[in-house]
Design a protein around this motif. Structure first.
Motif, PDB file in Angstrom:
ATOM      1  N   LYS A 243     -14.262  -5.130   3.103  1.00  0.00           N
ATOM      2  CA  LYS A 243     -14.113  -3.232   3.253  1.00  0.00           C
ATOM      3  C   LYS A 243     -15.645  -3.279   3.312  1.00  0.00           C
ATOM      4  CE  LYS A 243     -12.980   1.368   1.338  1.00  0.00           C
ATOM      5  NZ  LYS A 243     -13.866   1.417  -0.304  1.00  0.00           N
TER       6      LYS A 243
ATOM      7  N   ASP B 165      -5.820   2.852  -7.478  1.00  0.00           N
ATOM      8  CA  ASP B 165      -7.411   2.249  -6.948  1.00  0.00           C
ATOM      9  C   ASP B 165      -7.628   1.127  -6.433  1.00  0.00           C
ATOM     10  OD1 ASP B 165     -10.215   1.222  -9.766  1.00  0.00           O
ATOM     11  OD2 ASP B 165     -10.346   0.809  -7.597  1.00  0.00           O
ATOM     12  N   LEU B 166      -7.886   0.882  -5.456  1.00  0.00           N
ATOM     13  CA  LEU B 166      -7.706  -0.602  -5.408  1.00  0.00           C
ATOM     14  C   LEU B 166      -8.431  -1.798  -5.527  1.00  0.00           C
ATOM     15  CD1 LEU B 166      -6.044   0.126  -2.685  1.00  0.00           C
ATOM     16  CD2 LEU B 166      -5.137  -1.112  -3.796  1.00  0.00           C
ATOM     17  N   GLU B 167      -8.992  -1.615  -6.635  1.00  0.00           N
ATOM     18  CA  GLU B 167     -10.160  -2.003  -7.376  1.00  0.00           C
ATOM     19  C   GLU B 167     -10.234  -3.479  -7.278  1.00  0.00           C
ATOM     20  OE1 GLU B 167     -13.476  -4.271  -7.839  1.00  0.00           O
ATOM     21  OE2 GLU B 167     -13.805  -2.561  -6.589  1.00  0.00           O
TER      22      GLU B 167
ATOM     23  N   HIS C 160     -12.643  -6.352  -2.034  1.00  0.00           N
ATOM     24  CA  HIS C 160     -13.581  -5.459  -1.744  1.00  0.00           C
ATOM     25  C   HIS C 160     -14.491  -5.015  -1.169  1.00  0.00           C
ATOM     26  CE1 HIS C 160     -16.443  -2.423  -2.696  1.00  0.00           C
ATOM     27  NE2 HIS C 160     -17.212  -3.264  -3.909  1.00  0.00           N
TER      28      HIS C 160
ATOM     29  N   LEU D 247       0.682  -1.333  -0.231  1.00  0.00           N
ATOM     30  CA  LEU D 247       0.128  -0.019  -0.048  1.00  0.00           C
ATOM     31  C   LEU D 247       0.606   0.937  -0.177  1.00  0.00           C
ATOM     32  CD1 LEU D 247      -3.320  -1.080   2.373  1.00  0.00           C
ATOM     33  CD2 LEU D 247      -3.259  -0.372   0.369  1.00  0.00           C
TER      34      LEU D 247
ATOM     35  N   GLU E 193      -2.240   8.023  -3.429  1.00  0.00           N
ATOM     36  CA  GLU E 193      -4.032   8.101  -2.658  1.00  0.00           C
ATOM     37  C   GLU E 193      -4.512   8.113  -3.881  1.00  0.00           C
ATOM     38  OE1 GLU E 193      -3.849   8.416   0.499  1.00  0.00           O
ATOM     39  OE2 GLU E 193      -2.698   9.521   1.347  1.00  0.00           O
TER      40      GLU E 193
ATOM     41  N   GLU F 180      -6.987   2.788   1.991  1.00  0.00           N
ATOM     42  CA  GLU F 180      -8.500   2.585   0.917  1.00  0.00           C
ATOM     43  C   GLU F 180      -9.633   3.348   1.662  1.00  0.00           C
ATOM     44  OE1 GLU F 180      -6.195   0.216   1.945  1.00  0.00           O
ATOM     45  OE2 GLU F 180      -6.460  -1.703   1.783  1.00  0.00           O
TER      46      GLU F 180
ATOM     47  N   CYS G 169      -7.865  -7.656   1.929  1.00  0.00           N
ATOM     48  CA  CYS G 169      -8.092  -6.706   0.791  1.00  0.00           C
ATOM     49  C   CYS G 169      -8.806  -6.258  -0.031  1.00  0.00           C
ATOM     50  CB  CYS G 169      -6.619  -6.302  -0.105  1.00  0.00           C
ATOM     51  SG  CYS G 169      -4.991  -6.243   0.888  1.00  0.00           S
TER      52      CYS G 169
END
Lengths: 451, 415
Positions: free
Chosen positions: A176, A22-24, A173, A15, A19, A97, A171
């Motif tokens: 989250k 995109d962590l998709e 999605h 990470l 900033e 994220e 991580c």
């Protein structure tokens, strides 16, 4: 090497980025920037993970966990339609994220089920820690019984924590979303979940009929281990349950046994004190036994139970991996039967049917290539996660057994002290009382018989 | 053997305490002054054997017989080693002897017999009188009984006891011929013969606790097997698991020693409780005698009162005489004369009875007092010692447990 922990901070390393990134995880960008790796797709993560695993020995740094999750505060939720329990899930994180550094949501058991199935769908060959079981009627335990709720809460807590410790799953999605969305119900009901589950089941059924062409030996060995491990875990679990049961019955008898000495003491004069002494020793002993049983049922029993469930998880993972391979093999064979070199020779633009067939075959080839990739990814993911799982399994079980042994030592030390108090010995070793004192105690017998 | 110890000790001092040999038998019993049988004769119950035969209703039955061996003390003292005289006795014959002694010496606390039936069997499936452990414990109990009786200052002089030890055939008939059964108060007989003890709960619960403890230990043995299987598929954990499994096997096996000691403790409890019951029987007998004495005294008083009424003519209005007078009128002087004579006879008899009973009560009270005092002191000491041994046994069990689990922990650490 400490060996016990997988580098949970791997995501921390990964990470180390801008900033805006995109962590998709479904992003198609599979590029691996050197020196500044980005967790984009599962396979790139896995590759990174494997690289780091090799470097693990060189990592001197402490494991910096940057996300903490707790599950607590169960509450009853009563509505017109149903009653259920919700748990408070609190997240504290420094991960970028996440928009905020703290989240608090309420989740019910079905939400956890949703999360688990999403994770399994997206990472079919990663090993997800098991959830506590659904309420089963036959266990004769009330669904809203305090002990049941507490046991479940702890297991849910462990479930989420295992995910936070997993370099890839943490991580996710969906993870989250699970931690941050206020209302999960609408998301739960939508989505490909149900349909994709259905299709996967169908594919699995079709593939199981075919069987696998060939299995890499490493996975055959893994399968064998999984089957043996499952049997062994069930045995250990059963033995432990039996021990707990016998222990409880022993304690019940002890509880009745102690007071008999006090009753007996009521009808004795000289022996009253020693009898009470023995009785109180037995009572203390039964208290210690109760505490020991409590400890065992809180530490050893749940751990073993979770690994029995883990064994089932492993079996499912192996099945899914097999299915992916079977699917590939099926398509591959279809391709082979459709293609002959001769037919691929020359294409005349005017020959429409041949062109169509060519495109069809070409498309099939694409699919086969995709599936081959998928197999590769799945195998790699499993390989990576396998040793990670083995390590944490060993740590968990080792710790549980060590605690149990230590507790038993502690128990025996306490009981030993119980029987040591000087009072019992003093009372017993008193020089024998004389007749006079027996008479003086006002015994009716004595007065009657006095000449 | 034990009797030799007895002889040495008896020369040394008078007040001896019971000492238990490793198999639980007595080495010595309460000796006081005066010669007793045990000084003259060495006694033991050497063996047990199974027999089959037809019983009183011609049914085939299996029973156990015990070999009672005796040897003259003087021969042993002189260094000769004569072979013992011996005869076989059944449990029922021991029972008969004890009942006879209880009836004959109602103010003596007669030593207890071991259990008749194997009612309480330690962690075994069925209560079996033929079980070798039970038979062995019974043999020891029977021997203790004989030693105690033979060393008792009063009981040891009994002829039936001597015959029990020396006359194999016809002993039972001899005992019945004494007619002791008519003397026995039926209530007391019932109380003494059965094993009813008020505070039996401690003893029976101790058995249940021991059974449960046995189960806990034994189930741990399964860990041994399971760990061993599991260790086969693990690389790093294999050794640790395997060796931990061995310790679990050792742990499971250690319970057998523990139970043996618990059995011994239970036997001591049982013995104390049955002695206590015998003591209560003696006291009840005394109370009964007191009661009879009071009845006789009351009777005498009322007869004297009647005499007074007849003689002086003074009638108490509310006496029976007074009321019958009112209803039927006074009687004639000849009738009165006859009545008076009869009364005088009865009064004389009554006075004799009261005298006898008073003497009886006093005499027996004295004897019983001495016996009870000696018994109580001894048994209290015995039981306190039993408690201390019990505590020591618990501590030793804990030490073993600590050792096993510490070892197991070391193995787990290597996993």
């Amino acid at each position: 090497m400490s060996g016990a922990k997988v580098p949970a901070d791997i995501s921390g390393h990964m990470l180390d980025l801008d900033e805006e990134e995109d962590l998709e995880v479904f992003s198609k960008n599979t590029s691996l920037a050197e020196g500044n790796p980005m967790p984009n797709s599962p396979d790139s993560m896995v590759n990174q993970f494997r690289l780091d695993e090799e470097n693990e020995e060189e990592q001197q740094g402490a494991i910096n966990k940057d996300i903490f999750v707790t599950v607590d505060n169960p509450e009853s939720h009563i509505s017109a339609i149903e009653t259920f329990i919700t748990y408070r899930v609190v997240t504290r994180t420094t991960r970028s994220e996440f928009d905020s550094s703290k989240y608090e949501v309420r989740r019910r058991y079905q939400d956890f089920l949703w999360l688990k199935s999403r994770l399994e769908e997206n990472y079919p060959t990663l090993i997800v820690h098991p959830l506590p079981e659904k309420f089963v009627m036959k266990s004769m335990v009330e669904r809203f019984n305090d002990d049941f709720i507490e046991t479940r809460r702890k297991a849910l807590h462990r479930f989420l924590n295992r995910i936070t410790e997993h370099p890839i799953l943490s991580c996710s999605h969906h993870f989250k979303v699970f931690l941050t969305e206020e209302e999960l119900a609408p998301l739960r009901k939508l989505g490909p979940g149900f349909l994709s589950r259905m299709s996967e089941t169908m594919r699995a059924m079709a593939n199981s009929v075919r069987g696998l062409r060939s299995k890499l030996e490493e996975f055959a060995i893994m399968q064998e281990y999984v089957d043996d491990f499952s049997n062994n875990m069930c045995s250990v679990d059963k033995v432990t349950h039996r021990i707990t049961k016998e222990h409880r019955e022993y304690m019940d008898e002890l509880k009745q046994y102690g007071p008999t000495y006090f009753h007996w003491a009521e009808s004795e004069e000289l022996l009253a004190e020693p009898l009470k002494g023995v009785g109180s020793c037995v009572e203390k002993c039964s208290k210690e036994t109760e505490e020991q049983i409590q400890y065992l049922s809180e530490v050893l029993v749940p751990t073993l139970h979770e690994y029995v469930l883990c064994a089932d998880t492993l079996k499912a993972v192996m099945r899914r991996r097999d299915n992916i391979q079977a699917e590939f093999e099926a398509k591959n064979e279809a391709l082979a039967s459709k293609t002959t070199d001769k037919e691929m020779v020359s294409i005349s633009l005017s020959d429409s049917p041949l062109l169509m067939r060519f495109f069809y075959v070409w498309q099939l080839q694409e699919e086969v290539d995709d599936l081959a990739d998928r197999v590769e990814q799945a195998n790699n993911a499993l390989r990576g996660d396998w040793s990670r799982w083995r390590t944490s399994m060993r740590a968990d079980l080792k710790s549980a057994f060590i605690s149990t042994a230590a507790k038993n030592v502690d128990y025996y030390e306490k009981v030993s002290l119980t029987y040591c108090p000087s009072s019992l010995y003093d009372v017993c070793l008193q020089t024998s009382t004389t007749l006079a004192s027996w008479f003086r105690s006002g015994s009716l017998i004595a007065t009657r018989l006095l000449p | 053997r034990m009797a030799e110890d007895v002889k040495e000790e008896s020369v040394a001092s008078n007040d001896e305490s019971d000492r238990a040999a490793s198999d639980g038998s007595l080495s010595n019993t309460m000796l006081t002054e005066g010669s007793c049988l045990l000084r003259r004769m060495e006694i033991c119950v050497a063996e047990a054997e199974k027999r089959s035969g037809k019983n009183a209703v011609s049914m085939q039955e299996t029973y156990t017989v015990y070999l009672v061996e005796t040897r003259p003390m003087d021969a042993i003292a002189e260094g000769r080693n004569p072979p013992p005289d011996s005869l076989w006795r059944r449990y029922s014959e021991f029972e008969l002897l004890r009942n006879y002694l209880i009836v004959t010496y109602p103010y003596i606390v007669v030593p207890p017999l071991p259990e008749k039936r194997a009612e309480f069997v330690w962690h075994k499936l069925s209560a079996d009188n033929m079980d070798p452990d039970f038979v062995e414990r019974r043999r020891i109990g029977l021997e203790n009984f004989l030693l105690r009786v033979a060393s008792h200052p009063v009981l040891s002089n009994n002829e039936m006891l001597y015959q029990f030890l020396t006359k194999e055939h016809g002993w039972k008939e001899m005992v019945y011929e004494t007619g002791f059964q008519t003397k026995a108060d039926s209530r007391l007989r019932a109380l003494s013969a059965t094993f009813r003890v008020r505070n039996y709960n401690s003893f029976s619960l101790l058995q249940r606790v021991a059974d449960r403890l046995y189960a806990v230990y034994k189930v741990h043995g399964n860990y041994g097997r399971v760990f061993s299987e599991w260790s086969a598929i693990e690389k790093e954990m294999g050794d640790g698991l395997q060796s931990a499994g061995h310790h679990m096997d050792a742990y499971a096996a250690s319970v057998d020693d523990i139970l043996e000691e618990e059995e011994h403790y239970a036997d001591q409890l049982k013995e104390y409780l049955s002695y206590a019951e015998a003591l209560r029987a003696v006291c009840r007998k005394h109370e009964l005698s007191q009661f009879e004495l009071e009845m006789a005294s009351q009777d005498l008083i009322s007869k004297k009162q009647q005499r007074e009424e007849l003689a002086t003519g003074i009638v108490h209005t509310f006496s029976l005489k007074g009321m019958t007078n009112k209803l039927f009128g006074q009687e004639a002087p000849e009738q009165r004369e006859a009545k008076l004579n009869l009364l005088e006879e009865l009064i004389a008899e009554g006075e004799e009875t009261v005298k006898e009973k008073t003497a009886e009560c006093d005499e027996h009270a004295e004897k019983a007092w001495a016996d009870i005092v000696r018994f109580k002191d001894q048994k209290d000491k015995d039981l306190k010692e039993a408690f201390i041994n019990y505590a020591l046994m618990q501590i030793s069990m804990c030490k073993k447990g600590i050792q096993v689990w510490s070892n197991a922990k070391e193995c787990f650490l290597k996993m």
